[in-house]
Design an enzyme around this catalytic site. Structure first.
Site, PDB file in Angstrom:
ATOM      1  N   ASP A 288      38.503  45.383  32.381  1.00  0.00           N
ATOM      2  CA  ASP A 288      38.481  46.915  32.591  1.00  0.00           C
ATOM      3  C   ASP A 288      39.472  47.714  33.494  1.00  0.00           C
ATOM      4  OD1 ASP A 288      37.587  45.112  34.348  1.00  0.00           O
ATOM      5  OD2 ASP A 288      36.458  46.725  35.552  1.00  0.00           O
ATOM      6  N   GLU A 289      39.718  48.715  33.361  1.00  0.00           N
ATOM      7  CA  GLU A 289      40.374  49.699  34.218  1.00  0.00           C
ATOM      8  C   GLU A 289      41.657  49.168  34.397  1.00  0.00           C
ATOM      9  OE1 GLU A 289      36.511  51.607  36.607  1.00  0.00           O
ATOM     10  OE2 GLU A 289      37.108  49.705  37.198  1.00  0.00           O
ATOM     11  N   SER A 290      42.306  48.855  33.407  1.00  0.00           N
ATOM     12  CA  SER A 290      43.669  48.229  33.652  1.00  0.00           C
ATOM     13  C   SER A 290      44.648  49.510  33.646  1.00  0.00           C
ATOM     14  CB  SER A 290      44.085  47.188  32.702  1.00  0.00           C
ATOM     15  OG  SER A 290      43.698  45.776  33.167  1.00  0.00           O
TER      16      SER A 290
ATOM     17  N   HIS B  11      42.347  44.659  38.283  1.00  0.00           N
ATOM     18  CA  HIS B  11      41.443  44.208  39.371  1.00  0.00           C
ATOM     19  C   HIS B  11      41.968  42.991  39.832  1.00  0.00           C
ATOM     20  CE1 HIS B  11      38.117  47.130  39.019  1.00  0.00           C
ATOM     21  NE2 HIS B  11      38.441  47.282  37.869  1.00  0.00           N
TER      22      HIS B  11
END
Ligand code: TNX
Length: 520
Positions: A329-331, A266
């Protein structure tokens, strides 16, 4: 309506004291008040307190600001007299006092005793008094009533309330990155949250689409990274001064702001501003879409850690919260080993600035120590892994607590990847037991995140947040045995005058019997 004639003498400040007056007061029931979140103990009685211009407010040292907040709240209607009166036994008026032993040691515990002559508030701390003030505001009538007195009187139902929260963390998150929200919009939200005893506001300050906080040592973050948002709008950012003012504004309302800088994923906006930070191997370009998981910092470069040190140092200087949220998150394009190395190294940087890490639940897969908090949003096994590491867990299950999920297929804003969350579904679950295998002492509290891919102003924010945030406020404050959907529905319908008065663009959930149109 039945009326009681009550004879009593008013202690009237000033020279022209009226003679004792008969007051015609309606019989009121404290239990009928629109109280959300529901207090622990409510014991109504037949007394009524007659609030009027000239009612005095006395307070122990430490409670001046809450007394002034009460005064300001009523100022449009009546003028209270603030001062010190030593002996409440002989006096009339409102008293704010340090708590005695009948309350638990909870920092937010307060008691309200409403009688014919006085309203006594006992508080464990100024914060507790502020929570008690919100309860009092919910009890106070909106309008004066006709009595035989020559001045307007606001009747307050009598009784005793003892109250304290089950969770010390009752929060919401606002994503100011996907779309920017101005300080004024955030302050308006803070005012509404405070009324429902929310005490944490987590600000998601960076993401692929925009960087929203000034960092003086890395000016392009805002100069370049602050100029974009979802849909191609102008973006925006908070100067450090503006952020400090937001922190102060929130803290006057006993809400703590927690800053989040999302990393190592992100981070497209940061990589556009400073290509040296980019770990994807591709050129980063401004991004206005809503995909996730395509960016990463270069986790093996020392420059990246110098960058993070600078960011944490500058934000810490204007953020008194003991927490610092690192996202995490969501790496999806960060290799597993790199992700672990990164999160562990960043915990070290946070410690240098005396900050406690919060991260989305993925951080529980790394070798961080037990001082970190995992914010459960997606994978239950991550929450359990966090407990195995002796960490605290903050509950934000997407299927139950995501304010950006649509209410139903007709919702005009919102996403639906975690499903629809109508109001009854938002209310009817138990943060206490939602994830199996998490002992109560590991639950820090509840936070309802509001991601902003589909919203860009206060009206749209309020459509998604209200009334669900009121449900989450009760889930976090009121223990499970006292929560009942039917009772909540009735008390929520009674919030309509407050919401209308404040021009809140709340969603008219069909589960609630709203009165037709707007209330006066
Ligand atoms: C998942 S929840 C995300 C966000 C999105 C959100 C939309 C989480 C930790 N990551 O990047 O905005 O879904 O609902």
């Amino acid at each position: 309506m039945k009326y009681l004639i009550i004879l009593f003498s008013l202690v009237w400040i000033g020279s022209c004291s009226p003679a004792p007056q008969p007051l015609l007061l309606p019989e009121l029931d404290l239990a009928e008040s629109p109280l959300v979140p529901l207090p622990r103990e409510i014991a109504p009685n037949a007394n009524t307190f007659a609030l009027h211009s000239g009612t005095s407010v006395s307070f122990d040292p430490g409670y001046a600001s809450v007394a002034r907040q009460l005064e300001a709240y009523l100022a449009a209607n009546l003028k209270l007299t603030l001062g010190q009166q030593e002996e409440e036994r002989y006096a009339t008026g409102i008293f704010i006092r340090d708590a005695h032993d009948s309350l638990p040691a909870n920092e937010e515990a307060y008691e309200l005793r409403i009688g014919t002559d006085s309203i006594l508030m006992y508080a464990r701390s100024p914060e507790a008094a502020f929570r008690g003030l919100q309860t009092l505001k919910q009890i106070l009538p909106l309008k004066p009533i006709d009595t035989l007195a020559a001045y307007p009187v606001w009747p307050v139902p009598g009784g005793d309330i003892k109250d304290w929260p089950q969770f010390g963390y009752r929060g919401t998150m606002l994503d100011v990155s996907r779309h920017f929200f101005t300080p004024e919009e955030v302050m308006r939200y803070i005012d509404l949250l405070a009324y429902y005893k929310i005490n944490y506001l987590h600000l998601h300050l960076s993401d692929d689409q925009g960087w929203r906080i000034e960092i003086k040592s890395w000016p392009n973050l805002t100069k370049i990274g602050g100029k974009t948002e979802v849909g191609g709008g102008p973006g925006g950012y908070y100067t450090q001064e503006e952020f400090s003012k937001l922190v102060e504004y929130a803290s006057e309302r006993h809400i703590e702001i927690i800053p989040e800088i999302d990393m190592p994923g992100h981070t497209n906006a940061a990589a556009v501003a400073y290509p040296v930070l980019n770990g994807t191997g591709k050129t980063a370009r401004p991004y206005h879409g809503t995909r996730v998981g395509f960016s990463t910092l270069a986790t093996r470069k020392d420059t990246v850690y110098q960058f993070i040190d600078d960011v944490v140092r500058e934000i810490s200087a204007i953020s008194p919260s003991s927490f610092f949220h690192i996202g995490g998150d969501e790496s999806h394009v960060t290799r597993d080993a790199d992700y672990k190395y990164f999160v562990e190294r960043v915990q070290g940087i946070l410690k240098k600035y005396d900050k406690r890490m919060i991260g989305w639940d993925e951080i529980a897969t790394t070798g961080i120590d037990s001082t970190a908090v995992a914010q459960f949003w997606n994978r239950e096994e991550h929450a359990r892994q966090a407990v195995e590491k002796n960490m605290q867990v903050l509950l934000s299950p997407a299927k139950k607590a995501y304010l950006d999920m649509k209410y139903d297929s007709l919702s005009v804003h919102g996403l639906d990847w975690a499903g629809h969350i109508p109001l009854d579904s938002a209310y009817q679950w138990s943060p206490e037991t939602y994830v199996k295998g998490i002992p109560g002492e590991h639950i820090l509290g509840l936070e309802a995140p509001l991601w902003s891919e589909t919203i860009s102003n206060s009206a749209e924010l309020e459509y998604l947040a209200f009334p669900r945030i009121i449900a989450y406020a009760e889930l976090a404050w009121t223990p499970e045995q006292d929560r009942h959907w039917e009772s909540f529905k009735t008390r929520l319908a009674k919030q309509q005058p407050f919401l209308d008065r404040n021009q809140v663009n709340y969603y008219r959930s069909p589960a609630i019997q709203w009165s037709q149109g707007k209330t006066p």
